[in-house]
Write a protein that holds these residues in place. Structure first.
Motif, PDB file in Angstrom:
ATOM      1  N   ASP A   1       0.832  -1.198   0.000  1.00  9.72           N
ATOM      2  CA  ASP A   1       0.000   0.000   0.000  1.00  9.72           C
ATOM      3  C   ASP A   1       0.869   1.251   0.000  1.00  9.72           C
ATOM      4  N   ASP A   2       0.245   2.414   0.006  1.00  9.48           N
ATOM      5  CA  ASP A   2       0.996   3.664  -0.048  1.00  9.48           C
ATOM      6  C   ASP A   2       1.759   3.966   1.238  1.00  9.48           C
ATOM      7  N   LYS A   3       1.511   3.199   2.300  1.00  8.27           N
ATOM      8  CA  LYS A   3       2.233   3.376   3.566  1.00  8.27           C
ATOM      9  C   LYS A   3       3.319   2.317   3.758  1.00  8.27           C
ATOM     10  N   ASN A   4       3.508   1.446   2.772  1.00 10.98           N
ATOM     11  CA  ASN A   4       4.490   0.354   2.841  1.00 10.98           C
ATOM     12  C   ASN A   4       4.286  -0.530   4.070  1.00 10.98           C
ATOM     13  N   GLN A   5       3.039  -0.813   4.394  1.00 14.10           N
ATOM     14  CA  GLN A   5       2.741  -1.596   5.584  1.00 14.10           C
ATOM     15  C   GLN A   5       2.709  -3.092   5.299  1.00 14.10           C
ATOM     16  N   TRP A   6       3.017  -3.840   6.346  1.00 16.66           N
ATOM     17  CA  TRP A   6       2.972  -5.288   6.321  1.00 16.66           C
ATOM     18  C   TRP A   6       2.007  -5.744   7.414  1.00 16.66           C
ATOM     19  N   THR A   7       1.354  -6.877   7.211  1.00 17.78           N
ATOM     20  CA  THR A   7       0.531  -7.511   8.235  1.00 17.78           C
ATOM     21  C   THR A   7       1.230  -8.793   8.650  1.00 17.78           C
ATOM     22  N   ILE A   8       1.363  -8.969   9.957  1.00 17.92           N
ATOM     23  CA  ILE A   8       1.997 -10.167  10.505  1.00 17.92           C
ATOM     24  C   ILE A   8       0.926 -10.910  11.303  1.00 17.92           C
ATOM     25  N   GLU A   9       0.700 -12.163  10.953  1.00 17.21           N
ATOM     26  CA  GLU A   9      -0.279 -12.985  11.656  1.00 17.21           C
ATOM     27  C   GLU A   9       0.441 -14.169  12.298  1.00 17.21           C
ATOM     28  N   ALA A  10       0.390 -14.220  13.626  1.00 16.72           N
ATOM     29  CA  ALA A  10       1.035 -15.302  14.366  1.00 16.72           C
ATOM     30  C   ALA A  10      -0.028 -16.180  15.002  1.00 16.72           C
ATOM     31  N   TYR A  11       0.028 -17.454  14.715  1.00 15.33           N
ATOM     32  CA  TYR A  11      -0.880 -18.439  15.310  1.00 15.33           C
ATOM     33  C   TYR A  11      -0.065 -19.168  16.369  1.00 15.33           C
ATOM     34  N   ILE A  12      -0.460 -18.974  17.636  1.00 12.98           N
ATOM     35  CA  ILE A  12       0.378 -19.441  18.751  1.00 12.98           C
ATOM     36  C   ILE A  12      -0.470 -20.148  19.814  1.00 12.98           C
ATOM     37  N   ASP A  13       0.211 -20.752  20.764  1.00 12.58           N
ATOM     38  CA  ASP A  13      -0.441 -21.417  21.875  1.00 12.58           C
ATOM     39  C   ASP A  13      -1.189 -20.404  22.739  1.00 12.58           C
ATOM     40  N   HIS A  14      -2.341 -20.804  23.241  1.00  9.71           N
ATOM     41  CA  HIS A  14      -3.193 -19.909  24.036  1.00  9.71           C
ATOM     42  C   HIS A  14      -2.521 -19.452  25.334  1.00  9.71           C
ATOM     43  N   SER A  15      -1.506 -20.145  25.782  1.00  7.55           N
ATOM     44  CA  SER A  15      -0.819 -19.768  27.020  1.00  7.55           C
ATOM     45  C   SER A  15      -0.178 -18.375  26.929  1.00  7.55           C
ATOM     46  N   TYR A  16      -0.036 -17.826  25.719  1.00  6.94           N
ATOM     47  CA  TYR A  16       0.542 -16.496  25.533  1.00  6.94           C
ATOM     48  C   TYR A  16      -0.512 -15.382  25.553  1.00  6.94           C
ATOM     49  N   ALA A  17      -1.773 -15.713  25.808  1.00  4.87           N
ATOM     50  CA  ALA A  17      -2.854 -14.714  25.766  1.00  4.87           C
ATOM     51  C   ALA A  17      -2.604 -13.556  26.721  1.00  4.87           C
ATOM     52  N   SER A  18      -2.292 -13.831  27.970  1.00  2.88           N
ATOM     53  CA  SER A  18      -2.106 -12.741  28.939  1.00  2.88           C
ATOM     54  C   SER A  18      -0.868 -11.903  28.600  1.00  2.88           C
TER      55      SER A  18
ATOM     56  N   VAL B   1       0.313  -4.892  12.518  1.00  2.21           N
ATOM     57  CA  VAL B   1       0.500  -4.165  11.266  1.00  2.21           C
ATOM     58  C   VAL B   1       1.647  -3.198  11.508  1.00  2.21           C
ATOM     59  N   GLY B   2       2.535  -3.067  10.520  1.00  5.37           N
ATOM     60  CA  GLY B   2       3.677  -2.184  10.724  1.00  5.37           C
ATOM     61  C   GLY B   2       4.538  -2.030   9.498  1.00  5.37           C
ATOM     62  N   ASN B   3       5.656  -1.365   9.738  1.00  6.38           N
ATOM     63  CA  ASN B   3       6.597  -1.067   8.658  1.00  6.38           C
ATOM     64  C   ASN B   3       7.929  -1.734   8.936  1.00  6.38           C
ATOM     65  N   ILE B   4       8.532  -2.203   7.866  1.00  7.72           N
ATOM     66  CA  ILE B   4       9.840  -2.833   7.968  1.00  7.72           C
ATOM     67  C   ILE B   4      10.891  -1.752   8.208  1.00  7.72           C
ATOM     68  N   VAL B   5      11.871  -2.080   9.037  1.00  4.58           N
ATOM     69  CA  VAL B   5      12.999  -1.194   9.290  1.00  4.58           C
ATOM     70  C   VAL B   5      14.096  -1.613   8.330  1.00  4.58           C
ATOM     71  N   ASP B   6      14.494  -0.710   7.446  1.00  6.77           N
ATOM     72  CA  ASP B   6      15.512  -1.024   6.449  1.00  6.77           C
ATOM     73  C   ASP B   6      16.884  -0.939   7.103  1.00  6.77           C
ATOM     74  N   ARG B   7      17.341  -2.077   7.641  1.00  6.51           N
ATOM     75  CA  ARG B   7      18.613  -2.105   8.358  1.00  6.51           C
ATOM     76  C   ARG B   7      19.795  -1.895   7.428  1.00  6.51           C
ATOM     77  N   ARG B   8      19.664  -2.324   6.172  1.00  5.05           N
ATOM     78  CA  ARG B   8      20.770  -2.116   5.226  1.00  5.05           C
ATOM     79  C   ARG B   8      21.001  -0.631   5.009  1.00  5.05           C
ATOM     80  N   LYS B   9      19.924   0.121   4.849  1.00 10.13           N
ATOM     81  CA  LYS B   9      20.038   1.565   4.645  1.00 10.13           C
ATOM     82  C   LYS B   9      20.675   2.218   5.862  1.00 10.13           C
ATOM     83  N   ALA B  10      20.241   1.813   7.056  1.00 11.71           N
ATOM     84  CA  ALA B  10      20.809   2.371   8.284  1.00 11.71           C
ATOM     85  C   ALA B  10      22.294   2.038   8.391  1.00 11.71           C
ATOM     86  N   ASN B  11      22.672   0.805   8.012  1.00 12.08           N
ATOM     87  CA  ASN B  11      24.082   0.409   8.057  1.00 12.08           C
ATOM     88  C   ASN B  11      24.917   1.228   7.068  1.00 12.08           C
ATOM     89  N   ILE B  12      24.386   1.446   5.872  1.00 12.71           N
ATOM     90  CA  ILE B  12      25.108   2.227   4.861  1.00 12.71           C
ATOM     91  C   ILE B  12      25.282   3.666   5.341  1.00 12.71           C
TER      92      ILE B  12
END
Length: 136
Positions: free
Chosen positions: A36-53, A100-111
């Motif tokens: 999209d125009d904001k360069n956003q990514w969606t991350i979906e993690a399916y995990i054990d319910h013990s991590y709910a709290s 939902v978020g944006n990737i941090v371009d570590r290569r650019k920061a390193n350069i």
């Protein structure tokens, strides 16, 4: 949009002034480049319910969450994202957490860091370019 397999998820936490990865074991997961125009990514993690709290508390405490993920294969480099948690859902006896978020371009920061160091060392013009090529 492009969808990839999420292979690893680390929630980055501050402890005693250091950033420490908290590895969250995945049952499954996806990561979607929304292109999209904001360069956003969606991350979906399916995990054990013990991590709910843990995730409910994290969502209440922080509006921005730094996460590191591995995409497609365990052997791939880690990608870092600045995210917000958009939902936590019970799915059967497990849990689905969406970010939902944006990737941090570590290569650019390193350069940028390398170039700044070289300039501070007095390199300019063609000498700067030559030295930069030597170290990259």
């Amino acid at each position: 949009m492009k969808t990839f397999k999420l292979k690893a998820l680390n929630v980055m936490e501050e402890q005693d002034g250091e950033i420490i990865p908290n590895r969250i074991p995945l049952l499954d997961g996806l990561i979607i480049n929304r292109e999209d125009d904001k360069n956003q990514w969606t991350i979906e993690a399916y995990i054990d319910h013990s991590y709910a709290s843990y995730f409910q508390e994290l969502r209440q405490l922080k509006s921005e969450i730094l996460v590191q993920v591995k995409i497609t294969k365990e052997s791939n480099d880690i990608a870092t994202f600045i995210t917000s948690m958009i939902s936590i859902n019970d799915i059967g006896s497990n849990l689905n957490v969406l970010f939902v978020g944006n990737i941090v371009d570590r290569r650019k920061a390193n350069i940028e860091s390398m170039l700044t160091t070289l300039i501070e060392e007095g390199y300019q013009g063609k000498e700067l370019l030559k030295k930069f090529k030597e170290i990259t």
